[in-house]
Write an enzyme that holds these catalytic residues in place. Structure first.
Site, PDB file in Angstrom:
ATOM      1  N   GLU A  94      43.199  46.432  33.255  1.00 55.74           N
ATOM      2  CA  GLU A  94      41.929  46.650  32.598  1.00 55.74           C
ATOM      3  C   GLU A  94      41.263  45.317  32.312  1.00 55.74           C
ATOM      4  OE1 GLU A  94      44.800  47.637  31.081  1.00 55.74           O
ATOM      5  OE2 GLU A  94      44.866  49.677  31.845  1.00 55.74           O
TER       6      GLU A  94
ATOM      7  N   ALA B 187      37.186  43.587  30.636  1.00 52.01           N
ATOM      8  CA  ALA B 187      36.052  43.849  29.759  1.00 52.01           C
ATOM      9  C   ALA B 187      35.075  44.845  30.361  1.00 52.01           C
ATOM     10  CB  ALA B 187      35.339  42.538  29.449  1.00 52.01           C
TER      11      ALA B 187
ATOM     12  N   GLU C  17      38.337  49.100  34.928  1.00 50.98           N
ATOM     13  CA  GLU C  17      39.762  49.306  35.143  1.00 50.98           C
ATOM     14  C   GLU C  17      40.092  49.166  36.623  1.00 50.98           C
ATOM     15  OE1 GLU C  17      40.975  52.582  31.830  1.00 50.98           O
ATOM     16  OE2 GLU C  17      39.896  53.312  33.586  1.00 50.98           O
TER      17      GLU C  17
ATOM     18  N   ASP D 189      39.681  29.374  40.703  1.00 48.80           N
ATOM     19  CA  ASP D 189      40.625  29.821  39.669  1.00 48.80           C
ATOM     20  C   ASP D 189      41.970  30.133  40.297  1.00 48.80           C
ATOM     21  OD1 ASP D 189      41.447  30.323  37.071  1.00 48.80           O
ATOM     22  OD2 ASP D 189      40.879  32.439  37.138  1.00 48.80           O
TER      23      ASP D 189
END
Length: 456
Positions: A23, A25, A28, A136
């Site tokens: 999940e 912000a 999902e 990232d």
């Protein structure tokens, strides 16, 4: 209306929503299973009505992933919109996250690290050739398929740095502090060199089981030593590593981005060529059989259950360009993946533990569920952690790691064939720190852990 099948719900005809993988912000990630063939697909769901600012973020990530086709990039299958819900279909990585293969303060065998690192460089070389910077890269964003093929995932921070042959410097401060290149903190920076630095930190983690520094700044003593004289050679993680690996890392983690080694030079480095342990890449039968059209143009409405939300905060470098989108690729939160044998009648004699995702952070116990929960709560309380029992078999534990960063993990108890499985999974924070805490808790519970553990 889609029909229901036991505790699982049908997404479209023949495809069942098995469980939630993660999940964020904005949405999902759920697991879709084909009831007849056993095929598995990951599906991101974003409710743009609840999160109208998510649309641009999703559009960017999809735009980048849709033209990436490579063995070591998580495959994108397509999108579909149903009312206000955006669905993104991705390859399901059954092997879990790379960080789960890293034993704290130990790492992994050099040949295994070389296997994964060579695959990582193959994927990064492809990305940079397409003009894409990931920004990232870290073990939590590197997934593994069932054949241990590495898959680069999570393109929520990715961007194009080369368009029509023209390159640009980047200036957005983003990433995860222990993995970001020092030039990102001062900006502007070269996209490819920044990704290469992150790969160097990943290699340190794989070989030593620890991170070399909290952040690459002059305020960090470990980083200052790395930049300065040879005093770094006598401290960990460097003292654990052999000479050839160190020679590569000195080039990967060169503070001057203009002097940093290139991907092509990395691939030709002696350490990378020490042993050819990488098997020929194999496309899994699931990937070959999957038909995106099963989902892309379906008129049936979708019947979805909404589990209790579990918050994930995907952090950027503190204080700048805070990332609020959901765009992680499964399995950032890796649930205990138990594929019920009823899903495939031809496999109903199979051991139910056979389909568990391989992870180190689980064990079985000899006590009852109630007694196990009490022992876990007593243990984490003694360790000074805060905890919350969200239901009878689920505990959320929160603490602060050595870098004063929030560390949150979930503990689930699953009863299967008279065996209670205790499964830990990271929710927020550093994966290696999470593994350290897991080991401490496991030692405290040694007297109730079953002697015969399954090969999970």
């Amino acid at each position: 209306m889609a029909s229901q099948n036991g505790n699982r719900e049908e997404f479209v005809e023949g495809w069942t929503l098995a469980q939630t993988l993660g999940e964020g912000a904005y949405g999902e990630v759920k697991l879709l299973l084909n009831k007849q063939t056993g095929e598995a697909v990951a599906m991101k769901m974003v409710d743009t009505r609840k999160h109208p600012d998510a649309s641009a973020s999703v559009k960017k990530e999809v735009c980048i992933q849709k033209f990436l086709q490579h063995t070591h990039i998580l495959r994108y299958f397509g999108t579909r919109r149903q009312n206000e819900i955006e669905y993104i279909f991705l390859e399901y990585a059954a092997g879990g996250e790379l960080f789960d293969r890293i034993e704290p303060d130990i790492g992994m065998r050099a040949n295994e690290a070389r296997h994964f690192f060579n695959q990582l460089m193959d994927g990064v070389n492809y990305l940079h050739g397409k003009g894409v910077a990931h920004r990232d890269l870290k073990p939590e964003n590197l997934l593994l398929d069932e054949h241990d093929n590495l898959k680069i995932s999570d393109f929520g921070m990715a961007t194009m740095f080369r368009i029509k042959g023209k390159e640009r410097l980047l200036d957005k401060r983003c990433g995860t502090l222990p993995y970001v290149a020092p030039e990102i903190l001062v900006r502007p920076y070269n996209a490819t060199a920044a990704d290469i630095w992150s790969c160097g930190v990943i290699l340190v983690a794989m070989l030593s089981g620890e991170l070399p520094w909290d952040e690459p700044t002059t305020g960090c003593a470990e980083f200052v030593k790395w930049k300065g004289d040879n005093s770094w050679m006598t401290i960990t993680p460097w003292s654990k590593l052999e000479t050839l690996a160190l020679s590569l890392l000195r080039k990967l983690l060169e503070p001057d981005s203009g002097k940093r080694i290139t991907v092509k030079e990395i691939i030709e480095h002696k350490w990378c060529k020490l042993s050819e342990t990488v098997e020929n890449d194999r496309e899994t039968p699931r990937a070959k059989r999957f038909r995106p059209n099963d989902f892309m143009n379906v008129d049936k409405p979708v019947n979805l259950s909404q589990p209790v939300p579990q918050t994930v905060e995907l952090k950027n470098v503190a204080g700048d360009d805070q990332r609020n989108d959901f765009c992680f690729s499964q399995p950032t939160l890796m649930e205990d993946l138990i594929l019920c044998t009823q899903m495939n009648p031809t496999q109903n004699t199979q051991n139910p533990f056979h389909r568990l995702v391989k992870r180190m952070t689980r064990f079985s116990v000899t006590t009852t569920t109630d007694d196990t929960v009490k022992r876990i709560i007593d243990t984490v309380s003694t360790m000074g952690y805060t905890w919350k029992k969200t239901d009878i078999n689920h505990i959320t534990v929160s603490t602060i790691d050595r870098r004063k960063i929030n560390l949150v993990f979930k503990i689930n108890l699953i009863e299967m064939n008279n065996v209670i499985l205790v499964d830990f999974r990271l929710s927020k924070g550093d994966g290696i720190e999470f593994k350290r805490r897991f080991i401490q808790i496991k030692k405290s519970l040694a007297d109730i852990i079953g002697k015969e553990q399954h090969s999970w």
